[in-house]
Design a protein around this motif. Structure first.
Motif, PDB file in Angstrom:
ATOM      1  N   LYS A  63       1.886   2.137   2.219  1.00  0.00           N
ATOM      2  CA  LYS A  63       2.137   1.041   1.130  1.00  0.00           C
ATOM      3  C   LYS A  63       3.311   0.250   1.296  1.00  0.00           C
ATOM      4  CE  LYS A  63      -0.582   3.366  -2.505  1.00  0.00           C
ATOM      5  NZ  LYS A  63      -0.839   3.736  -3.575  1.00  0.00           N
ATOM      6  N   LYS A  64       4.479   0.795   1.722  1.00  0.00           N
ATOM      7  CA  LYS A  64       5.660   0.009   1.832  1.00  0.00           C
ATOM      8  C   LYS A  64       6.148  -0.074   3.229  1.00  0.00           C
ATOM      9  CE  LYS A  64       9.075   2.175  -0.313  1.00  0.00           C
ATOM     10  NZ  LYS A  64       9.936   3.560  -0.993  1.00  0.00           N
ATOM     11  N   ASN A 113       1.847  -3.110  -0.241  1.00  0.00           N
ATOM     12  CA  ASN A 113       2.260  -3.157  -1.671  1.00  0.00           C
ATOM     13  C   ASN A 113       3.661  -3.920  -1.677  1.00  0.00           C
ATOM     14  OD1 ASN A 113       0.028  -2.152  -2.717  1.00  0.00           O
ATOM     15  ND2 ASN A 113       1.204  -0.551  -3.755  1.00  0.00           N
ATOM     16  N   GLU A 114       4.362  -3.473  -0.630  1.00  0.00           N
ATOM     17  CA  GLU A 114       5.686  -4.026  -0.633  1.00  0.00           C
ATOM     18  C   GLU A 114       6.041  -4.159   0.896  1.00  0.00           C
ATOM     19  OE1 GLU A 114       9.005  -1.623  -1.947  1.00  0.00           O
ATOM     20  OE2 GLU A 114      10.453  -3.209  -1.381  1.00  0.00           O
ATOM     21  N   LYS A 150       3.536  -4.403 -13.958  1.00  0.00           N
ATOM     22  CA  LYS A 150       4.167  -4.093 -12.459  1.00  0.00           C
ATOM     23  C   LYS A 150       5.082  -5.275 -12.041  1.00  0.00           C
ATOM     24  CE  LYS A 150       2.922  -3.316  -7.784  1.00  0.00           C
ATOM     25  NZ  LYS A 150       1.940  -3.381  -6.793  1.00  0.00           N
ATOM     26  N   ASN A 174       3.527  -7.522  -3.220  1.00  0.00           N
ATOM     27  CA  ASN A 174       2.352  -8.196  -3.230  1.00  0.00           C
ATOM     28  C   ASN A 174       1.537  -7.719  -4.698  1.00  0.00           C
ATOM     29  OD1 ASN A 174      -0.409  -9.060  -3.293  1.00  0.00           O
ATOM     30  ND2 ASN A 174      -0.834  -8.205  -1.136  1.00  0.00           N
ATOM     31  N   THR A 175       1.737  -8.576  -5.630  1.00  0.00           N
ATOM     32  CA  THR A 175       1.312  -8.245  -6.908  1.00  0.00           C
ATOM     33  C   THR A 175       0.227  -8.794  -7.272  1.00  0.00           C
ATOM     34  OG1 THR A 175       2.938  -9.892  -7.782  1.00  0.00           O
ATOM     35  CG2 THR A 175       3.684  -7.607  -7.919  1.00  0.00           C
TER      36      THR A 175
END
Lengths: 273, 273
Positions: A149-150, A176-177, B97, B182-183
């Motif tokens: 995810k990171k 995600n990041e 978030k 990444n939101t």
């Protein structure tokens, strides 16, 4: 033949610094070539007795070991430290930076992506500071990777910002990041911009530098985009007269590890043609 | 007229959750519309006495205030908290978030870049959690910005990943460190992929959703790429018979805030044409 030099060329900060360090450490050895320029390494050997050890076991026979500009792996450094050999660190600070980032991000649980050439000593050194490291040369190599995810992204110092951006863009939409650290060296980039500009106005282009130098090869690639008659030479002896037949203006640039004395020799020879 | 529904359409997780919360809080008010769908808001008012307050002062007259799916600004939330009003948080967790990320990154000294529409309530809410915030709708708006060394990037949940990647790429080559979060919401993306596929095979395309809904407008834009006869309607009354003249197959999709009962009415009406 008229010669025009690129606005920026040759030695970068890290190479200048490494040569200064080497000249101050007579009778020492470097582990791996100090910089990617065989002629300059010959000069350091001849004038300063700075030796070149290609293996760790060979380097360990000296009292002082100079760590080259591109850095070495964490485990090689530890081996030298354990032997209580005097270590002189000539790693370019712009290479130490991604080493530190990779170590820190890896400790914080980030998967590491390095944009670089997997067999380049700088990249091998940087990669050795992380646990879960992926080295990629282009965005296509990321297509089928399963990511954590990171992810943290760094670059080999000599890579092109545009391609680095493409990899960042890909990762940004997949994880995600993504922590993106721009570790590309400005000096490289300045030399690249200058050759891009110069190659548009000359008839023939000479790039002076080591044939195993990554940034020198990049300069040649950029030059060839606008000037198809672009050539890479290590010194003036490699210049071929036919390259300059029916040409008026010759552009000259040099890689970040090419010393001024070699560039001067090349320019003088071209001017005589 | 034959109708084919997109593989994914309509209510996302956050909207379903918000409506469930609203139905359980009779006689409360929302501050701003709970979701971007006027018809569903009418239904909640009629069947559950869930009121709509357009201003903070109006909302404060109620004992319970429901925070809408898109969230509200930090200062508006604090005003309500100070009044000791009962606050029911229906903010979508996918919006909470980026709010939290912006607050944390801002506290850590990162400059904030939000990819989004500066007048969208979600974006206004997210931006209110940071100090040094820049909202951009495309990469061109970044061209002449002077950045800090450290930048954190988030996205409005309904934006396209490709454009988000372009912004990440630009920042990656301009700043020392760019933290890219990444939101973007997968649900939006799933609806978008489905309309992209469906629009290639139909003769006419109907997108059902609120005219002020960002994700609904995105669906229309994507549909129009392959099916120029694409239309946005809020309900079946807006359908015009001439749209379907000489057409065989009609595709239907719906925005993330469009309730099923409206979609059913639209489909039934098209099938009668």
């Amino acid at each position: 033949m008229e010669v025009k030099l690129a606005k920026k060329y040759g030695f970068c900060f890290g190479v200048k610094r490494a040569i200064d360090i080497a000249e101050k450490n007579k009778h020492a050895t470097t582990f791996g070539p100090l910089i990617h320029n065989a002629k300059e390494i010959e000069r350091l050997q001849r004038d300063f007795d700075v030796n070149l050890s290609e293996s760790l076991s060979q380097a360990q026979k000296f009292q002082s070991v100079i760590v080259r500009t591109h850095g070495i792996t964490k485990s090689d450094l530890q081996t030298l430290q354990n032997q209580k050999i005097h270590i002189v660190d000539a790693t370019c600070p712009f290479v130490t930076k991604p080493q530190n980032i990779v170590e820190k991000m890896s400790n914080e649980g980030y998967q590491i992506v390095i944009f670089g050439d997997s067999n380049h000593p700088e990249v091998m050194g940087v990669a050795s500071y992380g646990e879960d490291v992926l080295i990629v040369g282009n965005v296509e190599e990321l297509e089928h990777v399963k990511f954590k995810k990171k992810v943290a992204l760094v670059s080999q110092t000599t890579k092109q910002p545009k391609l680095f951006g493409e990899i960042a863009a890909f990762l940004a939409s997949r994880v995600n990041e993504c922590r993106v650290f721009n570790t590309i060296c400005n000096a490289t980039f300045d030399n690249q911009s200058a050759v891009d500009a110069l190659s548009r106005e000359v008839d023939v282009m000479i790039v002076v530098g080591g044939k195993n130098s990554s940034n020198t090869k990049q300069l040649l690639k950029i030059a060839q985009k606008y000037c198809k008659d672009s050539y890479l030479v290590e010194d003036e002896k490699e210049l071929q007269e036919e390259w300059f037949a029916n040409k008026n203006l010759c552009g000259v640039t040099a890689g970040a590890s090419t010393p001024d004395w070699i560039i001067q020799n090349v320019v003088a020879k071209i001017e005589q043609i």
